[in-house]
Design a protein around this motif. Structure first.
Motif, PDB file in Angstrom:
ATOM      1  N   PHE A 131       0.928  -1.234   0.007  1.00  0.00           N
ATOM      2  CA  PHE A 131      -0.019   0.056  -0.079  1.00  0.00           C
ATOM      3  C   PHE A 131       1.014   1.282   0.116  1.00  0.00           C
ATOM      4  O   PHE A 131       0.574   2.109  -0.804  1.00  0.00           O
ATOM      5  N   PHE A 134       2.890   1.472  -3.275  1.00  0.00           N
ATOM      6  CA  PHE A 134       2.003   2.104  -4.426  1.00  0.00           C
ATOM      7  C   PHE A 134       1.718   3.441  -4.465  1.00  0.00           C
ATOM      8  O   PHE A 134       1.737   4.165  -5.535  1.00  0.00           O
ATOM      9  N   TYR A 135       1.495   4.003  -3.421  1.00  0.00           N
ATOM     10  CA  TYR A 135       0.972   5.463  -3.322  1.00  0.00           C
ATOM     11  C   TYR A 135       2.024   6.470  -3.237  1.00  0.00           C
ATOM     12  O   TYR A 135       2.100   7.591  -3.056  1.00  0.00           O
ATOM     13  N   LYS A 138       1.993   6.694  -7.207  1.00  0.00           N
ATOM     14  CA  LYS A 138       0.655   6.863  -7.834  1.00  0.00           C
ATOM     15  C   LYS A 138      -0.067   7.805  -6.628  1.00  0.00           C
ATOM     16  O   LYS A 138       0.351   7.872  -5.761  1.00  0.00           O
ATOM     17  N   HIS A 143      -6.385   7.326  -7.999  1.00  0.00           N
ATOM     18  CA  HIS A 143      -6.704   5.915  -7.611  1.00  0.00           C
ATOM     19  C   HIS A 143      -7.660   5.826  -6.434  1.00  0.00           C
ATOM     20  O   HIS A 143      -7.209   6.307  -5.404  1.00  0.00           O
ATOM     21  N   HIS A 144      -8.716   5.043  -6.549  1.00  0.00           N
ATOM     22  CA  HIS A 144      -9.710   4.980  -5.371  1.00  0.00           C
ATOM     23  C   HIS A 144      -9.052   4.153  -4.200  1.00  0.00           C
ATOM     24  O   HIS A 144      -8.498   3.244  -4.312  1.00  0.00           O
ATOM     25  N   PHE A 145      -9.057   4.931  -3.047  1.00  0.00           N
ATOM     26  CA  PHE A 145      -8.554   4.428  -1.894  1.00  0.00           C
ATOM     27  C   PHE A 145      -8.954   3.033  -1.551  1.00  0.00           C
ATOM     28  O   PHE A 145      -8.160   2.422  -1.059  1.00  0.00           O
ATOM     29  N   HIS A 147     -10.328   0.478  -2.992  1.00  0.00           N
ATOM     30  CA  HIS A 147     -10.223  -0.449  -4.060  1.00  0.00           C
ATOM     31  C   HIS A 147      -8.553  -0.758  -3.584  1.00  0.00           C
ATOM     32  O   HIS A 147      -8.330  -1.830  -3.898  1.00  0.00           O
ATOM     33  N   VAL A 148      -7.857  -0.005  -3.586  1.00  0.00           N
ATOM     34  CA  VAL A 148      -6.403  -0.139  -3.456  1.00  0.00           C
ATOM     35  C   VAL A 148      -6.180  -0.760  -2.220  1.00  0.00           C
ATOM     36  O   VAL A 148      -5.169  -1.923  -2.004  1.00  0.00           O
ATOM     37  N   ALA A 151      -7.107  -4.490  -2.814  1.00  0.00           N
ATOM     38  CA  ALA A 151      -6.127  -5.088  -3.602  1.00  0.00           C
ATOM     39  C   ALA A 151      -4.807  -5.635  -3.023  1.00  0.00           C
ATOM     40  O   ALA A 151      -4.204  -6.653  -3.064  1.00  0.00           O
ATOM     41  N   CYS A 152      -4.343  -4.423  -2.178  1.00  0.00           N
ATOM     42  CA  CYS A 152      -3.217  -4.688  -1.335  1.00  0.00           C
ATOM     43  C   CYS A 152      -3.450  -6.117  -0.347  1.00  0.00           C
ATOM     44  O   CYS A 152      -2.353  -6.954  -0.337  1.00  0.00           O
TER      45      CYS A 152
END
Length: 194
Positions: A131, A134-135, A138, A143-145, A147-148, A151-152
């Motif tokens: 997480f 990724f941020y 990005k 990117h939708h918080f 959803h990420v 996914a993480c």
């Protein structure tokens, strides 16, 4: 028995019949449209040999995936330090305090989700690292918080070989969202409500 040249000629003739060439408006009249179509079919086999009916055997345009450690590995060099000091979210208009709160909340959600899914602590820690990394490449604005976060946690469960179904992860985060709404409405709940 047909030779290879005869088969190729037959295929070219079939392709010429299947491909319809568009003509510019005003160049042909309706009287000679039938004659023009016959001429197009005859000329098509000689003029348009570069038209390929299939891409079989050709390399796709987007067939490579660039997995480069420069995208995710943060070391102590100057470029990594600048990425850590100036994440993409700040360039998109999110202030530093909000970004830190979102990072903290994301890690907290991953930890709570891992507890509800009964994942090992290593999977939760791996999800938090994914997480954060990724941020740093990005933006939160793009990117939708939630959803990420999901996914993480899913990727971390696969990496740590404690795989959970995507449906289970979605259900857990849906439950966490319900609890958050109840908390905002003023309802007190205990750990048994989880």
């Amino acid at each position: 028995m047909m030779t290879i040249q005869a088969k190729q000629k037959l295929i070219q003739e079939k392709m010429a019949r299947m491909i319809k060439l568009s003509t510019p408006s005003g160049t042909k009249t309706s009287d000679d449209a039938d004659g023009a179509k016959k001429e197009e079919i005859e000329n098509d086999s000689t003029e348009n040999k570069d038209i390929k009916p299939s891409s079989f055997g050709l390399r796709p345009k987007h067939s490579s995936v660039n997995i480069n450690s420069d995208k995710w590995l943060l070391t102590m060099d100057e470029e990594s330090q600048s990425r850590l000091e100036n994440p993409p979210s700040i360039a998109d208009g999110i202030d530093r305090a909000t970004e830190e709160d979102l990072r903290y909340l994301g890690c907290e959600l991953i930890q709570t989700g891992a507890l509800l899914l009964k994942l090992p602590q290593t999977a939760a820690a791996t999800g938090q690292i994914i997480f954060q990394r990724f941020y740093y490449s990005k933006s939160f604005a793009v990117h939708h918080f939630e959803h990420v976060v999901m996914a993480c946690l899913y990727l971390a469960s696969k990496i740590e070989e404690a795989i959970r179904r995507p449906r289970d992860i979605i259900n857990v985060f849906h439950r966490l969202e319900q609890l958050h709404r109840l908390r905002r409405a003023g309802r007190l709940f205990t750990r048994e409500d989880l």
